[in-house]
Design an enzyme around this catalytic site. Structure first.
Site, PDB file in Angstrom:
ATOM      1  N   CYS A  44       0.730  -1.732  -0.308  1.00 58.83           N
ATOM      2  CA  CYS A  44      -0.012   0.406  -0.257  1.00 58.83           C
ATOM      3  C   CYS A  44       0.527   1.054  -0.104  1.00 58.83           C
ATOM      4  O   CYS A  44       0.815   2.131  -0.343  1.00 58.83           O
ATOM      5  CB  CYS A  44      -0.641  -0.829   0.944  1.00 58.83           C
ATOM      6  SG  CYS A  44      -1.422  -1.343   1.610  1.00 58.83           S
ATOM      7  N   LEU A  45       2.062   1.165   0.797  1.00 60.20           N
ATOM      8  CA  LEU A  45       2.607   1.665   1.048  1.00 60.20           C
ATOM      9  C   LEU A  45       4.218   2.390  -0.737  1.00 60.20           C
ATOM     10  O   LEU A  45       4.777   3.258  -0.098  1.00 60.20           O
ATOM     11  CB  LEU A  45       3.517   2.203   1.966  1.00 60.20           C
ATOM     12  CG  LEU A  45       2.740   2.563   2.711  1.00 60.20           C
ATOM     13  CD1 LEU A  45       3.031   1.692   5.009  1.00 60.20           C
ATOM     14  CD2 LEU A  45       2.450   4.027   3.234  1.00 60.20           C
TER      15      LEU A  45
END
EC number: 3.5.3.12
Length: 368
Positions: free
Chosen positions: A357-358
């Site tokens: 996600c990051l």
């Protein structure tokens, strides 16, 4: 920066698989105090560990606010890590950043989706999100990369996985949610994905992982490991709320074929936990109206599927859980040509996501 009025498919571009060669990985520095505890300091330490792990394999660019620039630059002390100043509302560049597309002539372009913080004012996780909605175009500007605009189509990169050979996997829970593109039918959404990612078949899993606050992003639940093979988060416990979700996804995958006519090989990845935040961890998050509340009674959507493939490496989350070593063994068996690096994932999970996600990979274009 050039904004194009055509579509990637029309121009001969497509989204490559994550295992395709990459030039770099993008990240955004976490500091939002109503999402990351203690002003983001524990999450920043995890961010540094992940960036340095990736930088062993390929370059990393970390976008940082002006206020945090000196701090981030001092901590990210590796030659392979570039730090650039960029405003943002939070750190989830997989979702706020661009999706890169390539062609067979060695060219790179980017798709700029509309971002509404996972639901806007109907279940979104924070407001405002105007700075995050600019991250995609700013990344493309820095890279001098032509941009495809999607005319307001809301999509997060974590809600899709592709095999680079015509197939995309997503979830109904997210893409058909009323807080994304309520004016579009499933068929219309498929048409947009087909035009902008050049995919020919879309596989709809019903749901993502239980309590995933992104409304069931597929990157926390099921991912490609190579064409025709996927890794699915799994539990054998009938009492686990993930049990029906896992079995429903398995049924879909076992009864469909991809764009190339292949039946799927489904590998299973045990789900850690169940994991919960402590009262102390929740108390360290600023309470702000309109932002996602952190509650120790709410199960966290921890998943080892939320890993990143880089050039020669797999960067996967660990949770100080008994299942960590089993997850590493599974990943190493599935990716024998890669080095599996387990990086601290708990602080990221407390903020609502994890390593995939990051991060946002930038593919390396090549001439056929």
């Amino acid at each position: 920066m050039t904004t194009l009025n055509s579509t990637p498919r029309a121009d001969g571009f497509h989204m490559p698989a994550e295992w395709a060669p990459q030039t770099q990985v993008w990240m955004v520095w976490p500091e939002r105090p109503d999402n990351w505890r203690l002003g983001g300091k524990p999450a920043q330490a995890a961010h540094v560990a992940i960036a340095k792990a990736i930088a062993r394999f390929e370059p990393v660019t970390v976008a940082v606010s002006a206020a945090q620039y000196d701090n981030a630059r001092a901590r990210l002390d590796m030659p392979n890590i570039r730090v650039v100043e960029m405003s943002s509302n939070d750190a989830w560049v997989r979702d706020s950043g661009p999706t890169f597309v390539i062609n067979d002539r060695g060219e790179l372009r980017g798709v700029n989706w509309e971002f509404n913080a996972w639901g806007g004012f109907d279940g979104g996780l924070y407001a405002p999100w105007n700075l995050d909605s600019q991250v995609g175009s700013k990344v493309l500007e820095i890279e001098r990369c032509p941009r495809y605009a999607t005319q307001g189509f809301v999509l997060e990169g974590g809600s899709i996985h592709v095999d680079g050979e015509g197939t995309l996997i997503t979830t109904e829970e997210c893409l058909l949610n009323r807080n994304r593109n309520p004016h579009l039918t499933r068929e219309q959404i498929e048409a947009v994905l087909s035009d902008y990612l050049a995919v020919d078949k879309i596989i709809w899993l019903p749901d993502g992982l239980f309590n995933d606050e992104t409304d069931g992003h597929v990157d926390n639940f099921c991912c490609y490991i190579r064409p025709g093979e996927v890794l699915l988060a799994w539990t054998d416990d009938p009492e686990d709320p993930n049990y029906p979700r896992c079995h429903a996804a398995l049924s879909i995958l076992e009864n469909t074929r991809d764009a190339q006519g292949r039946a799927f090989i489904v590998h299973k990845m045990p789900i850690p936990g169940p994991l919960f935040a402590t009262e102390e961890e929740c108390a360290g998050v600023d309470q702000v109206h309109g932002s996602q509340e952190r509650n120790p009674s709410v199960r966290l959507a921890g998943s080892y599927v939320n890993f990143l493939i880089v050039n020669g490496g797999i960067i996967a989350p660990s949770f100080d859980d008994p299942m960590d070593e089993k997850a590493r063994e599974i990943l190493q068996k599935l990716f024998p040509e890669h080095e599996v690096v387990m990086a601290p994932g708990r602080e990221l999970l407390l903020g609502g996501g994890n390593i995939h996600c990051l991060t946002q990979q930038q593919p390396a274009p090549f001439k056929a």
